[in-house]
Enzyme design. Sequence first.
Site, PDB file in Angstrom:
ATOM      1  N   LYS A   1      14.334  24.146   9.707  1.00 25.58           N
ATOM      2  CA  LYS A   1      15.350  24.916  10.603  1.00 25.58           C
ATOM      3  C   LYS A   1      16.400  25.599   9.621  1.00 25.58           C
ATOM      4  CE  LYS A   1      19.319  22.542  11.935  1.00 25.58           C
ATOM      5  NZ  LYS A   1      20.387  22.934  11.854  1.00 25.58           N
ATOM      6  N   ASN A   2      17.071  24.858   8.619  1.00 25.02           N
ATOM      7  CA  ASN A   2      17.974  25.292   7.669  1.00 25.02           C
ATOM      8  C   ASN A   2      17.651  26.402   6.760  1.00 25.02           C
ATOM      9  OD1 ASN A   2      19.717  23.730   9.254  1.00 25.02           O
ATOM     10  ND2 ASN A   2      20.118  22.003   7.906  1.00 25.02           N
TER      11      ASN A   2
ATOM     12  N   CYS B   1      27.397  21.985  15.153  1.00 24.34           N
ATOM     13  CA  CYS B   1      27.339  20.714  15.560  1.00 24.34           C
ATOM     14  C   CYS B   1      28.773  20.360  15.340  1.00 24.34           C
ATOM     15  CB  CYS B   1      26.728  19.702  14.877  1.00 24.34           C
ATOM     16  SG  CYS B   1      24.935  19.666  15.479  1.00 24.34           S
TER      17      CYS B   1
ATOM     18  N   ARG C   1      34.351  21.614   9.249  1.00 24.01           N
ATOM     19  CA  ARG C   1      33.674  22.719   8.553  1.00 24.01           C
ATOM     20  C   ARG C   1      34.249  23.968   8.349  1.00 24.01           C
ATOM     21  NH1 ARG C   1      28.141  22.092  11.641  1.00 24.01           N
ATOM     22  NH2 ARG C   1      27.046  22.519   9.775  1.00 24.01           N
TER      23      ARG C   1
ATOM     24  N   ASP D   1      22.000  14.731   6.651  1.00 19.46           N
ATOM     25  CA  ASP D   1      21.420  14.941   7.739  1.00 19.46           C
ATOM     26  C   ASP D   1      20.484  13.919   8.162  1.00 19.46           C
ATOM     27  OD1 ASP D   1      22.743  17.305   7.950  1.00 19.46           O
ATOM     28  OD2 ASP D   1      21.048  18.621   7.147  1.00 19.46           O
TER      29      ASP D   1
ATOM     30  N   ARG E   1      17.575  21.742  19.484  1.00 21.96           N
ATOM     31  CA  ARG E   1      17.988  22.883  18.699  1.00 21.96           C
ATOM     32  C   ARG E   1      17.372  22.784  17.328  1.00 21.96           C
ATOM     33  NH1 ARG E   1      23.754  22.209  17.075  1.00 21.96           N
ATOM     34  NH2 ARG E   1      23.067  23.626  15.513  1.00 21.96           N
TER      35      ARG E   1
HETATM   36  N1  EPU Z   1      32.821  23.047   3.111  1.00 24.69           N
HETATM   37  C1  EPU Z   1      34.350  23.518   3.090  1.00 24.69           C
HETATM   38  N2  EPU Z   1      34.465  24.938   2.790  1.00 24.69           N
HETATM   39  C2  EPU Z   1      33.569  25.742   2.841  1.00 24.69           C
HETATM   40  C3  EPU Z   1      32.079  25.234   3.306  1.00 24.69           C
HETATM   41  C4  EPU Z   1      32.208  23.736   3.364  1.00 24.69           C
HETATM   42  O1  EPU Z   1      35.171  22.688   2.745  1.00 24.69           O
HETATM   43  O2  EPU Z   1      33.804  26.876   2.869  1.00 24.69           O
HETATM   44  C5  EPU Z   1      32.744  21.536   3.130  1.00 24.69           C
HETATM   45  C6  EPU Z   1      32.261  21.295   4.772  1.00 24.69           C
HETATM   46  O3  EPU Z   1      33.059  21.012   5.407  1.00 24.69           O
HETATM   47  C7  EPU Z   1      31.355  19.953   4.371  1.00 24.69           C
HETATM   48  C8  EPU Z   1      30.758  20.374   2.977  1.00 24.69           C
HETATM   49  O4  EPU Z   1      31.552  21.381   2.338  1.00 24.69           O
HETATM   50  O5  EPU Z   1      32.070  19.046   4.033  1.00 24.69           O
HETATM   51  C9  EPU Z   1      29.277  20.913   2.998  1.00 24.69           C
HETATM   52  O6  EPU Z   1      29.128  21.767   3.757  1.00 24.69           O
HETATM   53  P1  EPU Z   1      28.033  22.976   3.540  1.00 24.69           P
HETATM   54  O7  EPU Z   1      28.591  24.364   3.537  1.00 24.69           O
HETATM   55  O8  EPU Z   1      27.056  22.642   2.615  1.00 24.69           O
HETATM   56  O9  EPU Z   1      27.230  22.805   5.138  1.00 24.69           O
HETATM   57  P2  EPU Z   1      26.759  23.916   6.012  1.00 24.69           P
HETATM   58  O10 EPU Z   1      26.302  25.345   5.120  1.00 24.69           O
HETATM   59  O11 EPU Z   1      27.714  24.309   7.014  1.00 24.69           O
HETATM   60  C10 EPU Z   1      24.363  22.980   5.963  1.00 24.69           C
HETATM   61  C11 EPU Z   1      23.462  22.680   6.999  1.00 24.69           C
HETATM   62  C12 EPU Z   1      23.819  21.457   7.467  1.00 24.69           C
HETATM   63  C13 EPU Z   1      23.884  20.355   6.374  1.00 24.69           C
HETATM   64  C14 EPU Z   1      24.675  20.975   5.498  1.00 24.69           C
HETATM   65  C15 EPU Z   1      24.738  19.765   4.011  1.00 24.69           C
HETATM   66  C16 EPU Z   1      22.717  24.531   8.315  1.00 24.69           C
HETATM   67  C17 EPU Z   1      22.793  25.758   9.084  1.00 24.69           C
HETATM   68  N3  EPU Z   1      23.478  23.637   8.172  1.00 24.69           N
HETATM   69  O12 EPU Z   1      25.494  23.343   6.525  1.00 24.69           O
HETATM   70  O13 EPU Z   1      22.810  21.071   8.662  1.00 24.69           O
HETATM   71  O14 EPU Z   1      24.256  19.382   7.066  1.00 24.69           O
HETATM   72  O15 EPU Z   1      24.270  22.169   4.943  1.00 24.69           O
HETATM   73  O16 EPU Z   1      23.502  19.805   3.684  1.00 24.69           O
HETATM   74  O17 EPU Z   1      21.884  25.040   7.157  1.00 24.69           O
HETATM   75  C18 EPU Z   1      21.896  19.774  10.326  1.00 24.69           C
HETATM   76  O18 EPU Z   1      20.802  20.375  10.166  1.00 24.69           O
HETATM   77  O19 EPU Z   1      22.071  19.078  11.400  1.00 24.69           O
HETATM   78  C19 EPU Z   1      23.165  20.279   9.698  1.00 24.69           C
HETATM   79  C20 EPU Z   1      24.294  19.860  10.138  1.00 24.69           C
END
Ligand code: EPU
Length: 417
Positions: A22-23, A116, A121, A304, A396
Site C-alpha cells: 500500500k505505502n 488515520c 502528523r 505499523d 483501506r
Molecule cells: N513528522 C513530522 N513532520 C513532518 C513529517 C513527519 O513531525 O513533516 C513526524 C510524524 O508526525 C511522525 C513521524 O514524523 O511522528 C514519522 O512520520 P512519516 O512522515 O515518516 O510518516 P508518513 O509518511 O505520514 C508513512 C506511512 C505510515 C507509516 C509511516 C512510518 C504512508 C501513506 N504512510 O506515513 O503508514 O506509519 O510512514 O513508517 O506511506 C499505515 O500504513 O498504517 C501508516 C500509518
Amino acid sequence: MKQIKINGGNILEGTIRISGAKNSAVALIPASILSDDVVSIDNVPNISDIDALNEILEFLGAEVTQKDGIMVIDPRKIENKEIPKEVSSKLRASYYFMSALLGKYKHVEMYFPGGCKIGARPIDQTLKGFRTLGATIKELDNKFTIDAEKLIGGHVYLDMPSVGATINTMLVAVKAEGLTIIENAAKEPEIVNVATFLNNMGAKIRGAGTSEIRIMGVENLHGCFTEVIPDRIETGTYIIAGALLGKNLKIENIIPEHVEALTLKLKEMGVNMDIYDDYIIVNKCDNLKPINIRTLGYPGFPTDLQQPITTLLTQCNGISILEETIYENRFQNVPYLNDMGANIEIAGKKIKIAGPTKLVGANVEATDLRAGACLVLAGLIAEGNTVITSIEHVLRGYENIIQKLTQVGAKISLEEI
Ligand code: EPU
C-alpha cells in the site's frame, strides 16, 4: 457501513499470498503524473486507498485502466486543478500529488491531507523541502497555495527521517534545476521503490534506501514500467497470525529482509518459523517468551506492526513492554483488547502487556487501519464471536483480507450494516 464478524479459535493452514505494498503504490500513482508519457505499474493492490487516488488521477484528467493488478496511467492530458477537499482528505498519500503537481507545474493548490487519526502528523518537513527548492507557501484554512518561479536543487536536512517528506522532496527535486541532497532521509523500502520508478522514467536519483539521497534534476521524464514491492506490513500481519494459529502456514511472495525486524523479534519470543527466499512457513507456538519492542523508522521495528504484534504479546508468558516512538495516539486498540480479556496498561508512550490471557469475543471498533488489523488477529484467537465495526479502515490497507483468511481456515465474514 461494513463490519467484520469472526468466530475465533480456528487453525490457519495453507498459503497466503502477499499483495503489493500500500505505502509504495500510494506514492507511485501520484509520481506517475510527472511522466510525459504512459506508465504501467504492476502488482497494484485492490484497496480503497488506491480507489481514492484513482479518483484524483481521473479528476486531473489522466486516463487510467486497471486489469489483473496492472495499472496503466496516461498523464498526457492532465490539468493542474485544485483537488477537492473531500477527496484529498480521504488519505494521507493525497499529498504526494501536492509535490508531483508542484514539480511538474511549479504551482499547486491543495488542502491538508487526511489519513488515520493516530497522532498530529504535521507536514512541516515536506514544506521545508519545498521551500529549500525555491517554493513560496501560503496557508489559509488548511489550504496550501504553493508557487515557484523556478525550482532549484538544494540541501535539505530532515529533522526526522519522515517517509512522506523524503518522497515529497524527491518528487519535486527530480525536475528541479541542479542537485538536491536530502540528509537524514527515511530508508524505507517503499522509498527505494519510488526512486526506482522515477529512475525508470529517466530521473537521476542515487542513494535511496540510505540516509543521504542525491537527486540531479532532469528536464523530461518518459514513460516506463514498474512493479510494486510486496507489502511488508501485510506480510508481518499474516506472520503474526501464523504465530498465533498457524499449522505450517505459508506466507508467500515476500521479501524476508523487509520484515527482519519482526522475524528477529519473533525468534526471540520462540516462534517456530522457517524463512526461505520469498516465503515463510510459520507455526503456532505455546510458551512464548515476553519481549520488549521499540518502534523506529526502517530498518527498526515498524510502527505499523506495533498494534498487530500487541495481540501476540497478550499470549506470551510474562510481561512485555512496547514503546511507540513515532505516533502519539497509536494505542486506541488497547481498551478493546482489554474488553476481550487482555491485561494491558498504558503509560505514556509505553504499554505493559501481561500475558498469557485468554481472549473472548466482543464488539469492538477499528479506530484506524492497524488497530483494525490487531483486532482481527484478536478475533481470530478469541473464544466465540467478535464483531469489528468501522472496518472501512482495514479495507483501506489489506487486499482481500476476508478471502485470504477464509482460504486458510478462518471463520470470518464481511457484513453490510
Ligand atoms: N513528522 C513530522 N513532520 C513532518 C513529517 C513527519 O513531525 O513533516 C513526524 C510524524 O508526525 C511522525 C513521524 O514524523 O511522528 C514519522 O512520520 P512519516 O512522515 O515518516 O510518516 P508518513 O509518511 O505520514 C508513512 C506511512 C505510515 C507509516 C509511516 C512510518 C504512508 C501513506 N504512510 O506515513 O503508514 O506509519 O510512514 O513508517 O506511506 C499505515 O500504513 O498504517 C501508516 C500509518
